[in-house]
Design a protein around this motif. Structure first.
Motif, PDB file in Angstrom:
ATOM      1  N   TRP A 170      27.651  12.397 -46.599  1.00  0.00           N
ATOM      2  CA  TRP A 170      26.189  12.486 -46.626  1.00  0.00           C
ATOM      3  C   TRP A 170      25.783  13.581 -45.635  1.00  0.00           C
ATOM      4  CZ3 TRP A 170      28.473   8.771 -49.161  1.00  0.00           C
ATOM      5  CH2 TRP A 170      27.817   8.164 -50.227  1.00  0.00           C
ATOM      6  N   ASP A 187      24.317  12.380 -52.329  1.00  0.00           N
ATOM      7  CA  ASP A 187      24.112  12.628 -53.742  1.00  0.00           C
ATOM      8  C   ASP A 187      23.828  14.123 -53.961  1.00  0.00           C
ATOM      9  OD1 ASP A 187      23.452   9.965 -52.899  1.00  0.00           O
ATOM     10  OD2 ASP A 187      22.616   9.537 -54.864  1.00  0.00           O
ATOM     11  N   GLU A 198      12.834   3.312 -54.533  1.00  0.00           N
ATOM     12  CA  GLU A 198      13.750   4.040 -53.664  1.00  0.00           C
ATOM     13  C   GLU A 198      13.394   5.527 -53.685  1.00  0.00           C
ATOM     14  OE1 GLU A 198      17.692   2.676 -53.610  1.00  0.00           O
ATOM     15  OE2 GLU A 198      18.427   4.315 -52.394  1.00  0.00           O
ATOM     16  N   GLU A 234      23.769   5.280 -62.513  1.00  0.00           N
ATOM     17  CA  GLU A 234      24.143   5.194 -61.102  1.00  0.00           C
ATOM     18  C   GLU A 234      25.571   4.679 -60.941  1.00  0.00           C
ATOM     19  OE1 GLU A 234      21.739   2.399 -58.932  1.00  0.00           O
ATOM     20  OE2 GLU A 234      22.324   3.274 -57.015  1.00  0.00           O
ATOM     21  N   HIS A 293      20.571   8.585 -62.389  1.00  0.00           N
ATOM     22  CA  HIS A 293      21.095   8.894 -61.069  1.00  0.00           C
ATOM     23  C   HIS A 293      22.063  10.048 -61.291  1.00  0.00           C
ATOM     24  CE1 HIS A 293      20.581   6.111 -57.662  1.00  0.00           C
ATOM     25  NE2 HIS A 293      21.644   6.673 -57.123  1.00  0.00           N
TER      26      HIS A 293
HETATM   27  C1  RAM Z   1      21.896   3.925 -52.793  1.00  0.00           C
HETATM   28  C2  RAM Z   1      21.729   5.029 -53.768  1.00  0.00           C
HETATM   29  C3  RAM Z   1      22.057   6.395 -53.267  1.00  0.00           C
HETATM   30  C4  RAM Z   1      23.205   6.400 -52.320  1.00  0.00           C
HETATM   31  C5  RAM Z   1      23.021   5.389 -51.228  1.00  0.00           C
HETATM   32  C6  RAM Z   1      24.189   5.269 -50.289  1.00  0.00           C
HETATM   33  O1  RAM Z   1      20.706   3.416 -52.370  1.00  0.00           O
HETATM   34  O2  RAM Z   1      22.561   4.733 -54.840  1.00  0.00           O
HETATM   35  O3  RAM Z   1      22.351   7.198 -54.366  1.00  0.00           O
HETATM   36  O4  RAM Z   1      23.361   7.675 -51.761  1.00  0.00           O
HETATM   37  O5  RAM Z   1      22.747   4.131 -51.730  1.00  0.00           O
END
Ligand code: RAM
Length: 892
Positions: A539, A475, A468, A742, A763
């Protein structure tokens, strides 16, 4: 006692090379033992040589004695800057009483190539090997002869891909240059002064060219997102003492060959066969007769801009803490820290021995590497030995997120010294320090900074291990403030704002990831799965929040000016795509990874809409756009009104009834006074009802503790901070976390690992509590009315089980520090240090007095008691305060 000038910087950097801005900004700091030092005037000289400055001449610019207290962001005001020229500058200042400082030490900057025509070279690469999925990175070289009398030689280089440059056998520059941008729109170039590496006679330049983000694998978005294979561009300009100039540039006369690297891909790892090494391939003596002609690319339509972001570097090395032999005969090293970068291995063994280094963040219950959460990423590097003495190997164009390294095929028994972890990230200098009486809080802080180190790599990525590693804007925005306390991210985020602008949609929508790298297309394809949202609240709002953060923390107005229209387009877009100012519910990330609480999308989206409008109004105010300031302020009020109408009932319950809805409504100014009180009560009741547990996801978490403290519940904030039961920050620490996870439930006692398809252990988003630690716990707060800490608000909030906190922050004016102790007898002590040429409002809980410091006898400002605190308005200096009347434990 004199004033000294230190830390002269240009565009936030020490002696930068190759700028392309017409008006570079100058910064300096004052140092003085005299309390309350302020600058009243400055004089700047900019010239082309030290001698000139010694004569007090500024042939490019003499600002004259300028009455001003500004010592940051001073725009160059001299003759038009010339491409490739060297500018040397110095400054002196006068304080409020007319005392004059010495001149500063001279600082410099150089200009880069300012117009496209100056790039005379061609983009060169190497034809792909047929049928090979992961291509070997090409080696490119050129030898040339120079005359004697070289005065200055400067190389300007960039790549569609990533490159490692060598000159006469010496490595030049950093890692992963030129960094990640939307290559369809722009690429950054780097400038190197290589005068000392060249000589009269034969010379050579060599390059290893990696796929990087350009043609390698980008997260789960696949390979070759921007192009099929990498290309390199170089312009080397050599100036002789006699005034003549010679240039070497990339073109069809260069030579190319494949080397020992079979492949090197960010997501797929590297394979290296040292038996195929090319020897001294970047020296003039090397015979390249067998090498091929390069492949010349037709051209490049994007912008070639000077490097904005800080370079990616190895910033530290980590030694393993233990090693264990597995049943299969491999060795698993524990680095003791979840880190990002790679390992260097040292070995002596037979020709052809193959060593494999595999990397993982966690171990499975059976003690093997836990690889499931890597998805399609292959965190493996392979090395084939040549058998000649001690060999050392580290990879070139890949990186891994890991704590554990499994070494297979090692000849003999490896010791702890045979493996070294190399930590790589964008070299954003450390800015903050924070320590408390509580070891777990300290560990949390350490985990936050390691998360930043691990994920700030050219762009702020979400994770460093699985397939990824994308620049998720949500974030980035929630963590931006924490990030800027931890490290100097001025240039890092300035560059990231460009990334966001480059992929802003024609509709005005900012994207979920930047650079976009095809995510939008990917998402649209997924529409079939009912997954498509044209924007995601929290976002896209990063497009406004991050520039505002740069303004707040660094006083950067240029970023606001430059991107104002783009920010306005975003707010306009939000307005157009709403119904009676209520935003739709398609923003499907919601309060991402919240736990046991679902915040409705439309509530989140409307709240963030109001916040973006509010920030835009403030930004308009900063830029003197009075009408816009009013318009967006009214828009904020109208959205807040609509929010209350649609989502808040008579009892003060907000639709969704989650901690996040209350927190955002409070922090984004969406409630009336009466509703605020109800929201606070409901928020606290929810937290208490869960046994002092939180339920917030990415969007709510950063505002949770600030909302509590701002509204008189610092104790609840501390309860959450130090909560050790699931879900909490300390839960992960209790179970060995060395970075922020995360998900709150990345691993639990009951269930073990969460679903492997999305379970990163590095994360940073949930680490946005770092912001509260600096702003509230330590009390170092910026003042939007006087940004960049020209004026600071110092207001520590003691509480919880903490008995002392010590913090400092390197602002652009110098070091701000606070240190408080709560002594057993109830005495509260606070020490504060305020840098020269700044002022601060210091709030001390209760009835307090200055007991020691710059000017003993300073008393609280009359009528300055606020919220149970004594308020002192101070200039620079060191101060010690004590609460004289015990019994008021906290300052609310
Ligand atoms: C995931 C990751 C990322 C997030 C998106 C929506 O892939 O955790 O941090 O911003 O989704």
């Amino acid at each position: 006692m004199s004033i000294r000038i230190i830390n002269c910087k240009t565009e936030y950097m020490v002696n930068p090379l190759g700028l392309d801005t017409a008006v570079p900004r100058l910064f300096w700091q004052l140092e003085s033992e005299r309390p309350g030092t302020v600058q009243a005037a400055y004089r700047i000289l900019v010239g082309h040589s030290r001698e000139e400055l010694d004569r007090e001449e500024g042939t490019a610019w003499d600002s004259g004695i300028t009455s001003s207290g500004d010592s940051a962001h001073i725009g160059y005001g001299g003759k038009p800057l010339e491409a490739e020229a060297v500018y040397i500058w110095k400054v002196k200042v006068w304080d409020g009483e007319g005392r004059e400082s010495e001149w500063s030490e001279p600082a410099l900057w150089t200009m880069g190539l300012l117009d496209r025509g100056a790039w005379r070279g061609k983009w060169i690469g190497r034809k792909a090997e047929p049928g090979v999925q992961l291509q070997p990175p090409p080696y490119l070289r050129k030898s040339f002869k120079l005359r004697g009398g070289i005065r200055r030689a400067v190389a300007y280089a960039t790549a569609l891909g990533i490159y490692e440059l060598q000159v006469n056998g010496h490595r030049v520059g950093d890692r992963f240059a030129p960094g990640w941008t939307d290559y369809d729109k722009r690429v950054q170039y780097q400038t190197y002064d290589i005068t000392d590496l060249l000589k009269a006679g034969g010379n050579a330049v060599g390059v290893i060219l990696g796929d990087g983000w350009y043609s390698g694998t980008v997260g789960f978005l696949g390979k070759s997102v921007y192009g099929q294979r990498p290309f390199f561009l170089l312009q080397l300009n050599i100036d002789y003492e006699d005034g003549s100039r010679e240039s070497i540039a990339t073109d069809g006369t260069w030579r190319t060959m494949r080397g020992p690297i079979a492949y090197s891909d960010m997501i797929q790892g590297e394979a290296y066969d040292s038996r195929l090494e090319l020897g001294d391939w970047s020296t003039a003596e090397y015979g390249d007769e067998a090498w091929d002609k390069p492949d010349v690319r037709a051209g490049y339509n994007g912008l070639i801009v000077a490097m904005v972001e800080p370079p990616v570097r190895i910033t530290q090395t980590v030694k393993p803490v233990s090693v264990r032999k597995t049943a299969a005969g491999s060795y698993i090293f524990d680095m003791g820290q979840n880190m990002v970068g790679w390992t260097e291995v040292r070995a002596s063994g037979a020709w052809g021995t193959r060593i494999t280094l595999s990397h993982a963040e966690m171990l499975s219950p059976d003690g093997s590497l836990y690889l499931d959460n890597l998805r399609k990423a292959v965190q493996q590097d392979h090395y084939v030995m040549n058998g000649e003495g001690e060999e050392r190997y580290e990879p070139h164009f890949t990186f891994h997120g890991f704590r554990y390294v499994e070494v297979t095929g090692f000849p003999g028994v490896p010791g702890l010294d045979d493996v070294t972890g190399k930590v790589i990230h964008s070299d954003t200098p450390s800015a903050g320090k924070l320590e408390t009486s509580d070891e777990m809080v300290n560990k949390l802080y350490s985990n936050i900074t390691w998360g930043q180190r691990g994920n700030f790599l050219s762009v702020p990525t979400d994770c460093p291990q699985r397939d990824e590693r994308l620049g998720w804007t949500g974030d980035a925005q929630i963590f931006a403030r924490t990030a800027s306390y931890n490290m100097d991210v001025s240039r890092f985020f300035t560059k990231y704002v460009w990334d966001m602008i480059d992929c802003q949609q024609p509709s005005g929508a900012f994207t979920d990831v930047a650079p976009d790298a095809g995510w939008i297309r990917h998402k649209m394809w997924n529409t079939r799965l009912n997954w498509f949202a044209p924007d995601n609240s929290g976002w896209g709002d990063a497009g406004v929040i991050i520039p505002w953060t740069l303004y707040l923390m660094y006083g950067d107005i240029r970023v606001l000016e430059r991107h104002y229209d783009a920010m306005a387009r975003w707010v306009q877009y939000l307005k157009q795509n709403s119904d009676g100012l209520i935003r739709p519910d398609y923003a499907n990330y919601a309060d991402w990874l919240s736990i046991g609480a679902d915040t409705p999308n439309e509530v989140l989206a409307t709240a963030y809409f109001a916040y973006s409008a509010k920030l835009l109004s403030r930004i308009a105010g900063v830029l003197g756009k009075r009408e816009d300031e009013r318009t967006y302020d009214e828009l904020h009020a109208a959205v807040a009104d609509a929010f209350r109408g649609a989502f808040v009932d008579g009892s003060g319950r907000i639709h969704g009834d989650t901690q996040t809805v209350y927190v955002l409504a409070l922090q984004f100014g969406l409630l009336t006074e009466q509703l605020r009180n109800k929201a606070i009560d409901r928020l606290v009741a929810d937290i208490r009802g869960r046994g002092n547990r939180l339920s917030t996801g990415f969007l709510g978490v950063g505002y949770l503790l600030p909302a509590l403290t701002d509204n008189g519940h610092t104790e609840v904030a501390y309860d959450l901070l130090t909560q050790e039961e699931f879900p909490s920050w300390m839960y992960s620490i209790k179970h060995g976390a060395t970075t922020i996870w995360e998900r709150w439930d990345g691993w639990t006692e009951e269930k073990g690992f969460q679903t492997p398809s999305m379970n990163s252990f590095n994360h940073y988003s949930l680490g946005s509590v770092g912001e509260w630690m600096y702003r509230y716990m330590a009390g170092i707060e910026a003042d939007p009315a006087s940004p960049g800490f020209k004026h600071a608000i110092i207001r520590p909030r003691p509480g919880g089980r903490l008995t002392w906190v010590k913090a400092s922050y390197e602002s652009i004016y110098g070091t701000i520090s606070t240190e408080w102790q709560m002594e057993p007898n109830g005495v509260f002590k606070l020490q504060v240090s305020i840098p020269a040429n700044t002022t601060a409002d210091v709030y001390v809980p209760g009835e307090a007095a200055l007991v020691n410091g710059a000017e003993p006898g300073i008393s609280p400002i009359p009528g300055g008691k606020q919220d149970g605190c004594s308020l002192f308005r101070l200039g620079s200096g060191r101060y010690v305060f004590e609460r004289i009347q015990a019994g008021i434990p906290h300052c609310y």
